[in-house]
Design an enzyme around this catalytic site. Structure first.
Site, PDB file in Angstrom:
ATOM      1  N   ARG A 130     -11.401  -3.637  20.988  1.00 45.93           N
ATOM      2  CA  ARG A 130     -10.408  -4.541  20.389  1.00 45.93           C
ATOM      3  C   ARG A 130      -9.176  -4.506  21.294  1.00 45.93           C
ATOM      4  NH1 ARG A 130      -8.070  -3.026  14.461  1.00 45.93           N
ATOM      5  NH2 ARG A 130      -6.988  -1.467  15.690  1.00 45.93           N
ATOM      6  N   TYR A 142       0.828  -1.215   0.000  1.00 47.52           N
ATOM      7  CA  TYR A 142       0.000   0.000   0.000  1.00 47.52           C
ATOM      8  C   TYR A 142       0.868   1.273   0.000  1.00 47.52           C
ATOM      9  CZ  TYR A 142      -3.001   3.576   2.230  1.00 47.52           C
ATOM     10  OH  TYR A 142      -3.650   4.731   2.576  1.00 47.52           O
ATOM     11  N   LYS A 191       8.971  -3.913  15.552  1.00 44.15           N
ATOM     12  CA  LYS A 191       9.484  -2.696  14.902  1.00 44.15           C
ATOM     13  C   LYS A 191      10.483  -1.973  15.807  1.00 44.15           C
ATOM     14  CE  LYS A 191       7.157  -2.450  10.948  1.00 44.15           C
ATOM     15  NZ  LYS A 191       7.189  -1.672   9.718  1.00 44.15           N
ATOM     16  N   GLY A 234      -5.654  -4.113  22.848  1.00 47.28           N
ATOM     17  CA  GLY A 234      -4.418  -3.472  22.395  1.00 47.28           C
ATOM     18  C   GLY A 234      -4.595  -2.090  21.802  1.00 47.28           C
ATOM     19  N   TYR A 253       3.665  -6.714  17.196  1.00 48.24           N
ATOM     20  CA  TYR A 253       3.945  -5.903  16.006  1.00 48.24           C
ATOM     21  C   TYR A 253       4.814  -4.692  16.372  1.00 48.24           C
ATOM     22  CZ  TYR A 253       3.228  -2.260  12.561  1.00 48.24           C
ATOM     23  OH  TYR A 253       3.430  -1.223  11.685  1.00 48.24           O
ATOM     24  N   ALA A 310       7.092  -5.421   5.608  1.00 48.75           N
ATOM     25  CA  ALA A 310       6.900  -6.033   6.929  1.00 48.75           C
ATOM     26  C   ALA A 310       5.445  -6.413   7.102  1.00 48.75           C
ATOM     27  CB  ALA A 310       7.313  -5.045   8.016  1.00 48.75           C
ATOM     28  N   TYR A 311       5.198  -7.335   8.039  1.00 47.64           N
ATOM     29  CA  TYR A 311       3.816  -7.619   8.430  1.00 47.64           C
ATOM     30  C   TYR A 311       3.389  -6.537   9.408  1.00 47.64           C
ATOM     31  CZ  TYR A 311       4.493 -12.260   6.371  1.00 47.64           C
ATOM     32  OH  TYR A 311       4.736 -13.295   5.511  1.00 47.64           O
ATOM     33  N   ILE A 327     -17.900  -0.461  15.363  1.00 41.13           N
ATOM     34  CA  ILE A 327     -16.913   0.415  16.004  1.00 41.13           C
ATOM     35  C   ILE A 327     -16.516  -0.231  17.324  1.00 41.13           C
ATOM     36  CG2 ILE A 327     -16.569   2.696  17.076  1.00 41.13           C
ATOM     37  CD1 ILE A 327     -16.589   2.770  14.018  1.00 41.13           C
TER      38      ILE A 327
HETATM   39  N1  UDP Z   1     -11.666   0.076  14.196  1.00 43.83           N
HETATM   40  C1  UDP Z   1     -13.031  -0.129  14.376  1.00 43.83           C
HETATM   41  N2  UDP Z   1     -13.659  -1.030  13.559  1.00 43.83           N
HETATM   42  C2  UDP Z   1     -12.995  -1.723  12.583  1.00 43.83           C
HETATM   43  C3  UDP Z   1     -11.617  -1.494  12.399  1.00 43.83           C
HETATM   44  C4  UDP Z   1     -10.981  -0.593  13.234  1.00 43.83           C
HETATM   45  O1  UDP Z   1     -13.662   0.472  15.246  1.00 43.83           O
HETATM   46  O2  UDP Z   1     -13.633  -2.546  11.899  1.00 43.83           O
HETATM   47  C5  UDP Z   1     -10.987   1.054  15.063  1.00 43.83           C
HETATM   48  C6  UDP Z   1      -9.834   0.486  15.871  1.00 43.83           C
HETATM   49  O3  UDP Z   1     -10.305  -0.086  17.085  1.00 43.83           O
HETATM   50  C7  UDP Z   1      -9.006   1.760  16.112  1.00 43.83           C
HETATM   51  C8  UDP Z   1      -9.218   2.562  14.822  1.00 43.83           C
HETATM   52  O4  UDP Z   1     -10.409   2.036  14.233  1.00 43.83           O
HETATM   53  O5  UDP Z   1      -9.562   2.492  17.191  1.00 43.83           O
HETATM   54  C9  UDP Z   1      -8.073   2.435  13.825  1.00 43.83           C
HETATM   55  O6  UDP Z   1      -7.809   1.061  13.638  1.00 43.83           O
HETATM   56  P1  UDP Z   1      -7.063   0.497  12.353  1.00 43.83           P
HETATM   57  O7  UDP Z   1      -7.114  -1.003  12.415  1.00 43.83           O
HETATM   58  O8  UDP Z   1      -7.618   1.159  11.132  1.00 43.83           O
HETATM   59  O9  UDP Z   1      -5.576   1.030  12.484  1.00 43.83           O
HETATM   60  P2  UDP Z   1      -4.484   0.808  13.670  1.00 43.83           P
HETATM   61  O10 UDP Z   1      -4.767   1.935  14.635  1.00 43.83           O
HETATM   62  O11 UDP Z   1      -4.668  -0.555  14.242  1.00 43.83           O
HETATM   63  O12 UDP Z   1      -3.198   0.979  12.961  1.00 43.83           O
END
Ligand code: UDP
Length: 332
Positions: free
Chosen positions: A284, A11, A147, A286, A143, A77-78, A209
């Site tokens: 979610r 990306y 890094k 973390g 992750y 990277a992953y 969300i």
């Molecule tokens: N998020 C959400 N629903 C989703 C995917 C992500 O509410 O289906 C939230 C996630 O909990 C975080 C924000 O969106 O608060 C950004 O998450 P994303 O996975 O896009 O990027 P990250 O912050 O993990 O790099």
């Protein structure tokens, strides 16, 4: 001179390659395993190799065939937090051990500069907002840890072998090339904005969300969004900074403005004209409450000036990509 882009079919890497080729200043060589990247995302005027950067014989061949490469930009990277929690060794092997193998070959071939994708995830639950480069790095997932270990390995490789490095710690990357020709295509998709736009495309019924009881103004997480074009600018400036003989140092890259998850959905409704239904789901694991960068250091030292500072404009560019490529690159 030539520049090597690792992960140039991904990306952010594909936007970097596109930019470098359009600059027309030097040869652009791309290495990508195509495990998550897409061949069609790579500008046709770049020299492309499919392979794994941990395969040292392969990497020796690339550096020998292009002995004018003096700088590496490393995106390969992953990068999924949840996957890293379930399978940490995959991250320490591919990301961290891969870095050791790469630096060994760079050292052997006399390649002196590396600009590398680091992440806000190295800060864990940040001790201060906005986050400075000096804010303690205490990752809370493998992750971010993988890094941070890569940054540490580079610090010692600099001291011992003089390989100069710049880690660029990205915040949340969103948006696409405004003409819609390249963009974000992950399988499966886990990021907020692409999923929100999939709802607008009719591919999903609603967006879940994750949590509305965080310590933020509307209870949902607050993130700082940065466009891949602005990241490409910062990488170019960082390569120039190293080529000018400056010392290794890290920079945060964000817009310095926070948007809550609900604000992102609202902005996407405006851009797409779709109602985008949402539901509140469990937190979610973390996810810190708020991540906002201070990018003053990048502005002051690199002269970085992000141009995409409006979230609706960022979303418009993502929408241009998703609506013109409903199935992404369609190569899986
Ligand atoms: N998020 C959400 N629903 C989703 C995917 C992500 O509410 O289906 C939230 C996630 O909990 C975080 C924000 O969106 O608060 C950004 O998450 P994303 O996975 O896009 O990027 P990250 O912050 O993990 O790099």
């Amino acid at each position: 001179m030539a520049i090597l882009v690792l992960g140039g079919a991904g990306y952010i890497g594909s936007h970097m390659v596109d930019r470098l080729v359009n600059e027309g200043q030097e040869k652009v060589v791309v290495v990508d395993s195509l495990v998550t990247g897409h061949r069609a995302a790579v500008h046709p005027d770049a020299v492309f190799y499919q392979g794994d950067l941990a395969d040292q014989d392969f990497m020796r061949t690339v550096f020998k065939e292009h002995a004018d490469i003096d700088a590496v930009i490393h995106f390969a990277a992953y990068s999924l937090v949840a996957e890293s929690m379930a399978d940490p060794l995959k991250y320490f092997d591919n990301n961290t051990a891969g870095m050791v193998k790469l630096l060994e070959v760079m050292h052997e071939c006399g390649v002196r500069y590396i600009v590398f994708s680091s992440t806000a995830a190295t800060y864990g639950i940040p001790e201060e907002i906005p986050i400075l480069e000096t804010t303690p790095q205490k990752p809370i997932n493998p992750y971010g840890e993988s890094k941070l270990m890569m940054e540490t390995i580079m610090r010692w490789a600099d001291q011992a072998y003089g390989i100069k490095y710049v880690p660029l710690r990205y915040f949340n990357v969103a948006g696409a090339k405004p003409d819609g020709s390249i963009g974000e295509d992950h399988g499966p998709e886990t990021h907020l904005l692409p999923i929100v736009l999939q709802v607008a495309q009719g591919k999903r019924e609603k967006i879940a969300i994750f949590g509305d009881d965080y310590n933020t103004p509307d209870g949902t997480n607050v993130r700082d969004y940065v466009h891949p074009f602005d990241l490409a600018d910062a990488h170019l400036l960082a390569v120039e900074y190293l080529r000018n003989g400056n010392p290794s140092t890290a920079f945060n890259l964000g817009s310095s403005t926070g948007f809550s998850n609900l604000q992102i959905v609202e902005a996407a409704r405006k851009v797409t004209g779709h109602p985008i239904p949402l539901e509140i789901a469990d937190r979610r694991p973390g996810d810190p409450d708020t991540l906002i960068a201070s990018s003053e250091k990048a502005r002051a030292i690199l002269g970085w000036q992000p141009k995409f500072d409006n979230i609706e404009t960022i979303i418009q560019t993502a929408w241009a990509w998703h609506s013109s490529h409903p199935d992404g690159y369609n190569d899986r």
